[in-house]
Motif scaffolding. Structure first.
Motif, PDB file in Angstrom:
ATOM      1  N   UNK A   1       0.777  -1.273  -0.126  1.00 57.88           N
ATOM      2  CA  UNK A   1       0.019   0.065  -0.038  1.00 57.88           C
ATOM      3  C   UNK A   1       1.031   1.269  -0.016  1.00 57.88           C
ATOM      4  N   UNK A   2       1.082   1.644  -1.083  1.00 57.18           N
ATOM      5  CA  UNK A   2       2.011   2.909  -1.376  1.00 57.18           C
ATOM      6  C   UNK A   2       1.361   4.150  -0.513  1.00 57.18           C
ATOM      7  N   UNK A   3       2.425   4.733   0.148  1.00 62.96           N
ATOM      8  CA  UNK A   3       2.131   5.789   1.058  1.00 62.96           C
ATOM      9  C   UNK A   3       1.487   6.939   0.466  1.00 62.96           C
ATOM     10  N   UNK A   4       0.449   7.564   1.209  1.00 58.95           N
ATOM     11  CA  UNK A   4      -0.482   8.743   0.409  1.00 58.95           C
ATOM     12  C   UNK A   4       0.240   9.770   0.155  1.00 58.95           C
ATOM     13  N   UNK A   5       1.272  10.144   1.016  1.00 60.67           N
ATOM     14  CA  UNK A   5       2.000  11.356   0.587  1.00 60.67           C
ATOM     15  C   UNK A   5       2.508  11.412  -0.907  1.00 60.67           C
ATOM     16  N   UNK A   6       3.329  10.253  -1.433  1.00 63.37           N
ATOM     17  CA  UNK A   6       3.329  10.170  -2.738  1.00 63.37           C
ATOM     18  C   UNK A   6       2.005  10.397  -3.518  1.00 63.37           C
ATOM     19  N   UNK A   7       1.161   9.778  -3.284  1.00 61.67           N
ATOM     20  CA  UNK A   7      -0.080   9.650  -4.197  1.00 61.67           C
ATOM     21  C   UNK A   7      -0.689  11.059  -4.277  1.00 61.67           C
ATOM     22  N   UNK A   8      -0.592  11.868  -3.171  1.00 62.53           N
ATOM     23  CA  UNK A   8      -1.096  13.271  -3.554  1.00 62.53           C
ATOM     24  C   UNK A   8      -0.284  14.152  -4.293  1.00 62.53           C
ATOM     25  N   UNK A   9       1.032  14.010  -4.578  1.00 63.28           N
ATOM     26  CA  UNK A   9       1.873  14.812  -5.371  1.00 63.28           C
ATOM     27  C   UNK A   9       2.053  14.401  -6.697  1.00 63.28           C
ATOM     28  N   UNK A  10       1.288  13.297  -6.937  1.00 66.19           N
ATOM     29  CA  UNK A  10       1.848  12.325  -8.087  1.00 66.19           C
ATOM     30  C   UNK A  10       1.721  13.001  -9.425  1.00 66.19           C
ATOM     31  N   UNK A  11       0.618  13.990  -9.684  1.00 66.46           N
ATOM     32  CA  UNK A  11       0.376  14.622 -10.712  1.00 66.46           C
ATOM     33  C   UNK A  11       1.343  15.687 -11.029  1.00 66.46           C
ATOM     34  N   UNK A  12       2.003  16.305  -9.895  1.00 65.86           N
ATOM     35  CA  UNK A  12       2.680  17.717 -10.109  1.00 65.86           C
ATOM     36  C   UNK A  12       4.009  17.371  -9.863  1.00 65.86           C
ATOM     37  N   UNK A  13       4.497  16.375  -9.220  1.00 63.41           N
ATOM     38  CA  UNK A  13       5.856  16.161  -8.586  1.00 63.41           C
ATOM     39  C   UNK A  13       6.356  14.834  -9.415  1.00 63.41           C
ATOM     40  N   UNK A  14       7.561  15.158  -9.953  1.00 61.18           N
ATOM     41  CA  UNK A  14       8.267  14.069 -10.924  1.00 61.18           C
ATOM     42  C   UNK A  14       8.819  13.351  -9.773  1.00 61.18           C
ATOM     43  N   UNK A  15       9.297  13.792  -8.651  1.00 56.58           N
ATOM     44  CA  UNK A  15       9.897  12.710  -7.779  1.00 56.58           C
ATOM     45  C   UNK A  15       8.761  11.732  -7.199  1.00 56.58           C
TER      46      UNK A  15
END
Length: 806
Positions: free
Chosen positions: A724-738
């Motif tokens: 279950x991928x950490x939600x902090x990465x999912x929130x910035x998925x569309x804007x943050x390349x990292x």
């Protein structure tokens, strides 16, 4: 005394010729309704009744009935007119001897005095016409019982008839409390005629009075001697009982006269005073005893002087010690007067006992009730009592009072590494160390575990800081060694200035605990002074309030389970079960739903998660198991979260195993969801838990994956089924390349290891498209589904479907 009774009753017969017999009979009362005649002895018998009254006379029904009546009338005289040997007689009976107690029991034999009066002779004297000029009246306290008016005088009735029969006759109530007082008055009065009926009534009443008098006299003569004999027997028996009782009781008993001379001692008193009654009888009490007080100062104690001073039964002071050859015995007892039947004091009884052992035991119990068994310091109960007193009676600002709350740092490491014996030894040494650093007026206690507390009386906040710093330094310099292992010890201290009227005991301890916790967070081995405006304190207090709310909600059953759908983002193999995550919700006092983010941190900080996890598992398994029994072909899977506290608890495996035993086949539908942080911090327990329930068919999901730097290294050791991928990465998925790269990497590594991936916080379409582009298997978020009540979804929806089918 038989000759005396016979002589006395003979005189009565000669004086009153209308008395025919005075007889004493014995009756067996085994059957009270039908007493049996046993024997008879004639005291006096006139010639008219010879031969003597025999058994046939007492077997007559009217005589037997009169006996029963006499017994039923509580020993009062009863009378009846009967016909005997062609003579009209009045028969008067009265029981005069009470049952006598003996070793064989209570005798059922009762003696009865029988008085037989010749009515004809009595009436012939009273009814002669030559006495018709006189009248006679019978009075009692109830009034006039009989009144006959007179005719003209012909002869002297008093001289001829009444005087010989009732010479100065008058009964008074003080003769016998059971008798009625009568008075017979004879006088000259004007009248018309005398009715035969009135004469008969008068004769009967006079007969009754005479009989009463005779029976009373006989009872006094006969009963007094018997009573004295009984009294002597009873007195001897009671004295024997008293001596047996005095010998058997454990208290020391000494009887003295009013001057203090010894008359009696029981064996216990002899043993305590090291004396023998045969040798000290008649000696003064003071001559055989020696008393001292608590300071070993001699005390003069005399029973006679003690009684004259107090004048009644009085307890002896509880601080007097009796000196014996073997020891100093602490006494407890009393001095009491003994009175005779005239209420006059004749003797004194000194009763005392050795309470030395009881006092030692009481002191020991008192110490145990107020002190900690391990360290010898005051315990929580006694400390709480003293803190309450300090809060209520503190004198501010003259004498401020400070509360210190101490908690040992890293004590759990020593306890777990070396065992509880080492931990107990450390606590004892720390207790001695702390006790040497405080003043005599201060109070120190062990509250439990590795927690201590102090009350510093008449101490300013500045002085409290100096004391706390000194305690920090002293403990830090202390090195604990156990089995060649050395440990450094430190202590964190919370400081609270007690304010009267503002803080209760529980509030003061809670504030001090909060300050101590903040001292630990600031780096340990330091102190923190409580300040109501401190942001850290405010946050901490908020968490503690949530702990209380969690406890109250748990007790009131105000928790509820919700479920949220985990939706496939990529095509599956067709055998995948419908996937839900089980979520916990608290229902507030206002019936509003409270999300976990409000109270989970407080529950984790204060060790409440294990309790909540057990409730969730029990509730979720019950609902899914029930639904499974109703739908055996159910194709659903439910992810249940497991905290690090539950994962690290050894009892969790047994608890979960027992829950599965209740619901056969349930394990195929359960997915345990473990956070990455919990798994890493409890890697050994996590592996054990996963291996046990993997074998039973359960699946596992690693939650918040990617938040740790070493996440990928632990994947090899944890055979999980989902990441279950950490939600902090999912929130910035569309804007943050990292973030995009992190999600992509996690997804690829998971697939390489045969693990399916789940993305949290899918809250808009852009994020959903990016996840599909990366190839993430499942998505969870408000865009895809909203959480709903688990009970309503499983059971109410199922009922609606069945209704539609019908």
């Amino acid at each position: 005394h038989k000759n005396q009774i016979y002589s006395y009753t003979t005189q009565l017969l000669n004086q009153y010729p209308h008395i025919l017999a005075i007889n004493t009979s014995q009756w067996d009362l085994s059957d009270s309704a039908n007493p049996k005649y046993k024997a008879s002895r004639t005291s006096v018998l006139s010639d008219k009744l010879k031969p003597v009254l025999n058994a046939d006379f007492f077997k007559k029904k009217d005589v037997r009935d009169l006996v029963v009546k006499a017994l039923e009338n509580n020993n009062h005289i009863v009378s009846q007119r009967i016909k005997y040997r062609k003579i009209n007689v009045y028969l008067l009976l009265r029981p005069v001897v009470n049952p006598v107690s003996s070793e064989s029991g209570t005798s059922l034999t009762r003696k009865m005095i029988v008085l037989v009066i010749d009515i004809d002779r009595l009436m012939s004297n009273l009814s002669q016409r030559k006495h018709a000029d006189l009248g006679y009246r019978l009075e009692s306290r109830l009034g006039i019982l009989y009144d006959k008016k007179t005719r003209p005088k012909r002869r002297n009735f008093i001289r001829d008839t009444v005087s010989p029969l009732f010479e100065n006759f008058q009964l008074h109530s003080n003769l016998d409390s059971k008798l009625q007082s009568f008075k017979l008055i004879v006088e000259k009065r004007n009248s018309t005629q005398i009715l035969q009926k009135n004469v008969m009534i008068a004769a009967f009443l006079i007969c009754l009075v005479v009989g009463w008098l005779v029976l009373y006299a006989i009872n006094i003569k006969y009963g007094s001697q018997l009573t004295r004999q009984k009294a002597r027997q009873v007195l001897a028996a009671e004295r024997e009982k008293a001596e047996v009782t005095f010998h058997s009781i454990e208290d020391a008993i000494i009887v003295t006269d009013l001057d203090g001379r010894i008359e009696y001692m029981n064996p216990v008193a002899e043993a305590l005073t090291n004396s023998r009654l045969t040798k000290v009888k008649g000696e003064f009490f003071e001559s055989i005893t020696s008393f001292v007080n608590q300071n070993d100062e001699k005390v003069e104690f005399s029973p006679s002087r003690f009684y004259r001073q107090h004048g009644k039964t009085t307890q002896i002071s509880d601080d007097i010690y009796l000196l014996t050859k073997k020891k100093k015995a602490l006494l407890s007892g009393s001095v009491s007067p003994i009175t005779n039947y005239k209420e006059k004091v004749e003797e004194l009884v000194v009763v005392f006992r050795d309470v030395s052992t009881a006092k030692e035991l009481a002191d020991k119990l008192k110490f145990q009730a107020t002190h900690d068994d391990l360290t010898g310091l005051y315990n929580r109960r006694e400390f709480t009592r003293r803190l309450k007193y300090a809060i209520e009676y503190i004198d501010l600002p003259k004498k401020p009072c400070i509360l210190l709350y101490l908690d040992l740092d890293q004590f759990k490491i020593i306890n777990d590494t070396c065992g509880h014996i080492a931990g107990d030894q450390l606590l004892r040494r720390i207790a001695v160390l702390l006790e040497t650093q405080i003043r005599d007026s201060d109070t120190i206690a062990r509250l439990g575990g590795d927690e201590f507390a102090m009350i510093l009386e008449d101490c300013s906040i500045g002085d409290a800081e100096e004391i706390a710093q000194k305690l920090n330094n002293v403990v830090k310099q202390f090195h604990f060694t156990w089995e060649r292992k050395a440990f450094d010890v430190a202590v964190s201290i919370g400081i609270v200035e007690i304010t009267p009227g503002k803080h209760t005991v529980s509030e003061a301890l809670s504030l001090a605990d909060t300050a101590c916790y903040l001292a630990k967070e600031e780096g340990r081995n330091r102190f923190h002074i409580y300040n109501a405006e401190d942001n850290a304190v405010i946050k901490r207090r908020g968490e503690m309030e949530w702990v209380q709310r969690i406890k109250q909600a748990y007790e009131e059953n105000r928790f509820e389970l919700y479920i949220q759908d985990i939706v496939p983002l990529t095509p599956q193999d067709g055998n995948e079960k419908q996937h839900f995550e089980v979520l916990l919700r608290m229902i507030g006092e206002d019936d509003k739903v409270i999300l976990p983010m409000s109270y989970i941190m407080a529950a984790e900080r204060y060790d409440k998660m294990y309790e909540l996890d057990r409730w969730v598992i029990n509730e979720a398994f019950e609902m899914v198991g029930t639904y499974l029994s109703q739908h055996p072909t159910m194709n659903m899977a439910f992810a249940v979260n497991l905290s690090g506290q539950s994962l690290g608890n050894r009892d969790t495996v047994d608890f979960v195993r027992k829950q599965f035993q209740k619901y056969p086949g349930l394990n195929q539908h359960i997915i345990f969801e473990i956070t990455e942080t919990a798994a890493i911090s409890n890697i050994a327990q996590a592996n054990r838990f996963v291996s046990v329930f993997k074998k039973q068919g359960c699946r596992f999901s690693l939650d918040d994956f990617g938040s740790g730097l070493s996440s990928f290294a632990y994947l090899k050791n944890l055979p999980v089924d989902y990441l279950k991928i950490d939600g902090q990465f999912i929130k910035g998925l569309a804007k943050d390349q990292v973030d995009y790269a992190m999600v992509n990497s996690i997804n690829q590594i998971g697939h390489v290891m045969g693990i399916q991936t789940i993305a949290e916080y899918v809250e808009n379409e852009t994020i959903r498209e990016k996840l599909i582009e990366i190839g993430v298997d499942f998505g969870q978020g408000l865009l895809l589904s909203r959480p709903v009540s688990m009970r309503k979804y499983l059971f109410e929806q199922d009922n609606n479907i069945q209704e539609k089918q019908v």
